[in-house]
Motif scaffolding. Sequence first.
Motif, PDB file in Angstrom:
ATOM      1  N   ARG A  74     -51.344 -14.379  35.310  1.00  0.00           N
ATOM      2  CA  ARG A  74     -50.515 -13.174  35.371  1.00  0.00           C
ATOM      3  C   ARG A  74     -49.358 -13.313  34.382  1.00  0.00           C
ATOM      4  NH1 ARG A  74     -50.178 -10.071  39.829  1.00  0.00           N
ATOM      5  NH2 ARG A  74     -48.781  -8.900  38.466  1.00  0.00           N
ATOM      6  N   PRO A  75     -49.661 -13.268  33.069  1.00  0.00           N
ATOM      7  CA  PRO A  75     -48.581 -13.366  32.082  1.00  0.00           C
ATOM      8  C   PRO A  75     -47.598 -12.216  32.180  1.00  0.00           C
ATOM      9  CG  PRO A  75     -50.630 -12.691  31.032  1.00  0.00           C
ATOM     10  CD  PRO A  75     -50.978 -13.099  32.431  1.00  0.00           C
ATOM     11  N   ASP A  76     -48.041 -11.088  32.734  1.00  0.00           N
ATOM     12  CA  ASP A  76     -47.155  -9.936  32.862  1.00  0.00           C
ATOM     13  C   ASP A  76     -45.939 -10.231  33.727  1.00  0.00           C
ATOM     14  OD1 ASP A  76     -49.436  -9.966  34.846  1.00  0.00           O
ATOM     15  OD2 ASP A  76     -48.086  -8.551  35.839  1.00  0.00           O
ATOM     16  N   LEU A  77     -46.034 -11.260  34.587  1.00  0.00           N
ATOM     17  CA  LEU A  77     -44.915 -11.594  35.465  1.00  0.00           C
ATOM     18  C   LEU A  77     -43.722 -12.160  34.696  1.00  0.00           C
ATOM     19  CD1 LEU A  77     -46.838 -13.159  38.489  1.00  0.00           C
ATOM     20  CD2 LEU A  77     -45.858 -10.868  38.306  1.00  0.00           C
ATOM     21  N   ALA A  78     -43.940 -12.522  33.424  1.00  0.00           N
ATOM     22  CA  ALA A  78     -42.814 -12.960  32.585  1.00  0.00           C
ATOM     23  C   ALA A  78     -42.037 -11.769  32.037  1.00  0.00           C
ATOM     24  CB  ALA A  78     -43.322 -13.831  31.440  1.00  0.00           C
ATOM     25  N   GLY A  79     -42.587 -10.574  32.171  1.00  0.00           N
ATOM     26  CA  GLY A  79     -41.875  -9.349  31.818  1.00  0.00           C
ATOM     27  C   GLY A  79     -41.392  -9.294  30.376  1.00  0.00           C
ATOM     28  N   GLU A  80     -40.150  -8.875  30.210  1.00  0.00           N
ATOM     29  CA  GLU A  80     -39.574  -8.693  28.885  1.00  0.00           C
ATOM     30  C   GLU A  80     -39.432  -9.998  28.106  1.00  0.00           C
ATOM     31  OE1 GLU A  80     -38.863  -5.826  27.313  1.00  0.00           O
ATOM     32  OE2 GLU A  80     -39.864  -4.898  29.026  1.00  0.00           O
ATOM     33  N   ARG A  81     -39.493 -11.123  28.807  1.00  0.00           N
ATOM     34  CA  ARG A  81     -39.354 -12.410  28.131  1.00  0.00           C
ATOM     35  C   ARG A  81     -40.572 -12.735  27.261  1.00  0.00           C
ATOM     36  NH1 ARG A  81     -35.372 -15.869  30.340  1.00  0.00           N
ATOM     37  NH2 ARG A  81     -36.613 -17.721  29.799  1.00  0.00           N
ATOM     38  N   LEU A  82     -41.669 -12.018  27.446  1.00  0.00           N
ATOM     39  CA  LEU A  82     -42.877 -12.286  26.659  1.00  0.00           C
ATOM     40  C   LEU A  82     -42.615 -12.198  25.161  1.00  0.00           C
ATOM     41  CD1 LEU A  82     -45.573 -10.369  28.747  1.00  0.00           C
ATOM     42  CD2 LEU A  82     -45.437 -12.843  28.421  1.00  0.00           C
ATOM     43  N   ARG A  83     -41.778 -11.272  24.749  1.00  0.00           N
ATOM     44  CA  ARG A  83     -41.547 -11.083  23.315  1.00  0.00           C
ATOM     45  C   ARG A  83     -40.769 -12.241  22.701  1.00  0.00           C
ATOM     46  NH1 ARG A  83     -36.362  -9.269  22.456  1.00  0.00           N
ATOM     47  NH2 ARG A  83     -35.227  -8.622  24.341  1.00  0.00           N
ATOM     48  N   LEU A  84     -40.169 -13.111  23.559  1.00  0.00           N
ATOM     49  CA  LEU A  84     -39.391 -14.242  23.068  1.00  0.00           C
ATOM     50  C   LEU A  84     -40.222 -15.520  22.937  1.00  0.00           C
ATOM     51  CD1 LEU A  84     -36.154 -13.735  25.219  1.00  0.00           C
ATOM     52  CD2 LEU A  84     -36.590 -12.954  22.875  1.00  0.00           C
ATOM     53  N   VAL A  85     -41.454 -15.497  23.443  1.00  0.00           N
ATOM     54  CA  VAL A  85     -42.312 -16.690  23.381  1.00  0.00           C
ATOM     55  C   VAL A  85     -42.727 -16.948  21.936  1.00  0.00           C
ATOM     56  CG1 VAL A  85     -44.502 -17.702  24.129  1.00  0.00           C
ATOM     57  CG2 VAL A  85     -43.148 -16.319  25.731  1.00  0.00           C
ATOM     58  N   GLN A  86     -42.612 -18.202  21.523  1.00  0.00           N
ATOM     59  CA  GLN A  86     -42.999 -18.565  20.166  1.00  0.00           C
ATOM     60  C   GLN A  86     -44.246 -19.437  20.118  1.00  0.00           C
ATOM     61  OE1 GLN A  86     -39.768 -20.040  17.732  1.00  0.00           O
ATOM     62  NE2 GLN A  86     -38.255 -18.758  18.763  1.00  0.00           N
ATOM     63  N   LEU A 135     -53.790  -6.302  32.659  1.00  0.00           N
ATOM     64  CA  LEU A 135     -52.445  -6.882  32.591  1.00  0.00           C
ATOM     65  C   LEU A 135     -52.318  -7.862  31.433  1.00  0.00           C
ATOM     66  CD1 LEU A 135     -51.861  -7.483  36.411  1.00  0.00           C
ATOM     67  CD2 LEU A 135     -50.801  -5.711  34.988  1.00  0.00           C
ATOM     68  N   ASN A 136     -53.391  -8.604  31.157  1.00  0.00           N
ATOM     69  CA  ASN A 136     -53.365  -9.544  30.039  1.00  0.00           C
ATOM     70  C   ASN A 136     -53.351  -8.812  28.704  1.00  0.00           C
ATOM     71  OD1 ASN A 136     -54.076 -12.803  30.505  1.00  0.00           O
ATOM     72  ND2 ASN A 136     -54.320 -11.502  32.306  1.00  0.00           N
ATOM     73  N   ARG A 137     -54.058  -7.694  28.620  1.00  0.00           N
ATOM     74  CA  ARG A 137     -54.032  -6.909  27.384  1.00  0.00           C
ATOM     75  C   ARG A 137     -52.626  -6.367  27.125  1.00  0.00           C
ATOM     76  NH1 ARG A 137     -59.915  -4.321  28.612  1.00  0.00           N
ATOM     77  NH2 ARG A 137     -61.127  -5.681  27.235  1.00  0.00           N
ATOM     78  N   TRP A 138     -51.970  -5.920  28.198  1.00  0.00           N
ATOM     79  CA  TRP A 138     -50.596  -5.446  28.051  1.00  0.00           C
ATOM     80  C   TRP A 138     -49.688  -6.583  27.594  1.00  0.00           C
ATOM     81  CZ3 TRP A 138     -46.168  -7.161  30.437  1.00  0.00           C
ATOM     82  CH2 TRP A 138     -45.012  -6.416  30.195  1.00  0.00           C
ATOM     83  N   ALA A 139     -49.876  -7.769  28.200  1.00  0.00           N
ATOM     84  CA  ALA A 139     -49.047  -8.917  27.836  1.00  0.00           C
ATOM     85  C   ALA A 139     -49.248  -9.297  26.374  1.00  0.00           C
ATOM     86  CB  ALA A 139     -49.370 -10.097  28.742  1.00  0.00           C
ATOM     87  N   GLN A 140     -50.499  -9.287  25.918  1.00  0.00           N
ATOM     88  CA  GLN A 140     -50.764  -9.646  24.525  1.00  0.00           C
ATOM     89  C   GLN A 140     -50.057  -8.692  23.566  1.00  0.00           C
ATOM     90  OE1 GLN A 140     -54.760  -9.188  23.056  1.00  0.00           O
ATOM     91  NE2 GLN A 140     -54.543 -10.870  21.607  1.00  0.00           N
ATOM     92  N   GLU A 141     -50.085  -7.422  23.908  1.00  0.00           N
ATOM     93  CA  GLU A 141     -49.412  -6.448  23.053  1.00  0.00           C
ATOM     94  C   GLU A 141     -47.899  -6.639  23.047  1.00  0.00           C
ATOM     95  OE1 GLU A 141     -50.722  -4.236  20.945  1.00  0.00           O
ATOM     96  OE2 GLU A 141     -52.629  -5.200  21.452  1.00  0.00           O
ATOM     97  N   SER A 142     -47.369  -7.203  24.119  1.00  0.00           N
ATOM     98  CA  SER A 142     -45.920  -7.404  24.221  1.00  0.00           C
ATOM     99  C   SER A 142     -45.451  -8.647  23.489  1.00  0.00           C
ATOM    100  CB  SER A 142     -45.518  -7.520  25.706  1.00  0.00           C
ATOM    101  OG  SER A 142     -45.910  -6.374  26.433  1.00  0.00           O
ATOM    102  N   MET A 143     -46.365  -9.555  23.178  1.00  0.00           N
ATOM    103  CA  MET A 143     -45.982 -10.838  22.592  1.00  0.00           C
ATOM    104  C   MET A 143     -45.972 -10.759  21.075  1.00  0.00           C
ATOM    105  SD  MET A 143     -48.126 -13.304  25.200  1.00  0.00           S
ATOM    106  CE  MET A 143     -47.372 -14.842  24.683  1.00  0.00           C
ATOM    107  N   GLN A 144     -45.071 -11.501  20.458  1.00  0.00           N
ATOM    108  CA  GLN A 144     -44.943 -11.512  19.006  1.00  0.00           C
ATOM    109  C   GLN A 144     -45.410 -12.831  18.401  1.00  0.00           C
ATOM    110  OE1 GLN A 144     -40.989 -10.251  17.843  1.00  0.00           O
ATOM    111  NE2 GLN A 144     -40.906  -8.709  19.464  1.00  0.00           N
ATOM    112  N   CYS A 145     -45.728 -13.807  19.247  1.00  0.00           N
ATOM    113  CA  CYS A 145     -46.240 -15.091  18.754  1.00  0.00           C
ATOM    114  C   CYS A 145     -47.739 -14.973  18.503  1.00  0.00           C
ATOM    115  CB  CYS A 145     -45.967 -16.183  19.780  1.00  0.00           C
ATOM    116  SG  CYS A 145     -46.804 -15.894  21.358  1.00  0.00           S
ATOM    117  N   PRO A 146     -48.361 -15.967  17.840  1.00  0.00           N
ATOM    118  CA  PRO A 146     -49.818 -15.960  17.690  1.00  0.00           C
ATOM    119  C   PRO A 146     -50.490 -15.992  19.057  1.00  0.00           C
ATOM    120  CG  PRO A 146     -48.821 -17.563  16.215  1.00  0.00           C
ATOM    121  CD  PRO A 146     -47.744 -17.114  17.145  1.00  0.00           C
TER     122      PRO A 146
END
Length: 448
Positions: A362-374, A391-402
């Motif tokens: 459930r990566p979505d549980l990290a919420g807005e912090r996902l965009r800060l993951v490197q 939920l994982n597809r949403w999380a992937q779209e929220s992340m800026q890391c590889p």
Amino acid sequence: MVFENRADAGHRLGRRLLPLRGRDVVVLGLPRGGVPVAYEVAQMLDAPLDVIVVRKLGVPSQPELAMGAIGEEGARVLDERTLQYFGVTDAQLERIEERERAVLEARTARFREGRERIDLTGRIALVVDDGIATGSTARVACRIARQLGAGRVVLAVPVAPEEALGRVTEADEVICLATPPYFAAVGHHYRDFSATEDDEVVALLDAARRRHEAQLPPARSAAAPGDPVDADVRIPAGSTRLEAHLHLPAPGAGVVVFAHGSGSGRHSPRNQYVASVLQRAGLGTLLLDLLSDEEEAERANVFDIELLARRLLLATAWLREQPGSAASPVGWFGASTGAGAALWAAAEPGAPVTAVVSRGGRPDLAGERLRLVQAPTLLIVGSRDVEVLGLNRWAQESMQCPTRLAVVEGAGHLFEEPGTLDEAAGLARDWFLRHLAPAREHTGGDLR
């Protein structure tokens, strides 16, 4: 009484059996479902773990209903009342026994590969299953233990009908936590009664053997810097201590820290199996419980993602202080809510993690912090786990890391379908090997 899963049942059963700790006991699990229960019992009793392989003989018209059972060393028990009630002929019985005997021999070879049978001569044989319905397989197992020289045979199960327990005359003592007046099936007394695969049984047997034979002191105080480590450890976390198991094959080897999710822990058969795959690839592993038993009893703690993330960071800091892993690159493997905790922690500035893998998480549980993951992140989800996949597809779209989203076809949330856990473990292994290897071995490219 309802158990969360087999590990929970084993932990409760182990507490009941504590008077046997310190005696000459061998714990014998009945594959497959009995082994996760037996693993917990062996852990609590500090006893060796082995298996007794048995096969149920199912009624031709109702294969789930036992009319008897067979086992190693030619052991055989038949339920004459069931045979007569269903009118099972000698020819039918012979065909079914021949088929089940072939399965039994193949499974015995699989579980015994590279392992000698533990000598039972004169010892207490503690036979453990996840529950019994008719008692046929339990009776065969107890008979085998006796044939192998056990001085005393004890049968221990979490749940069974009173009538079935009374038929197990082959045991010197029978211990059962619950005997419900209305008994339909063993699985009705578990919230999670998903199938146990052969690979999970092998992984638990390997882990138990390493733990019991090595008996190494905690890595923080006794292991020399150049020694391999395979030991139980306790990690300080404020006023509590986190129970963990550290496997470090060589100084500086990449180490994967497991962040377990709700209802799971360091003894989870699935995570144990994934860890064994990583270990065979030369990686170290740290399997730990992010909560103490008392803390886990408070259900809110299990979903306190920030608390779990802080504990993960503390465990990783502890790992960095150990002589053999001070320079090790670290990966985090999260399952269920543990994945949310891993990504929450990975968003911290300067987070001490090189790569992250989420399995059914459930990566979505990290919420807005996902965009800060490197850290490069792999999200593994089963194709049948539709809600979590979204939920994982949403999380992937929220992340800026590889990131990479790997969908395992035919897998549900628990990856219990044949071959699906193997595929997930292989994906995790390859991801960590790629990112935890020395920098000169890294490969580039778009990982999305």
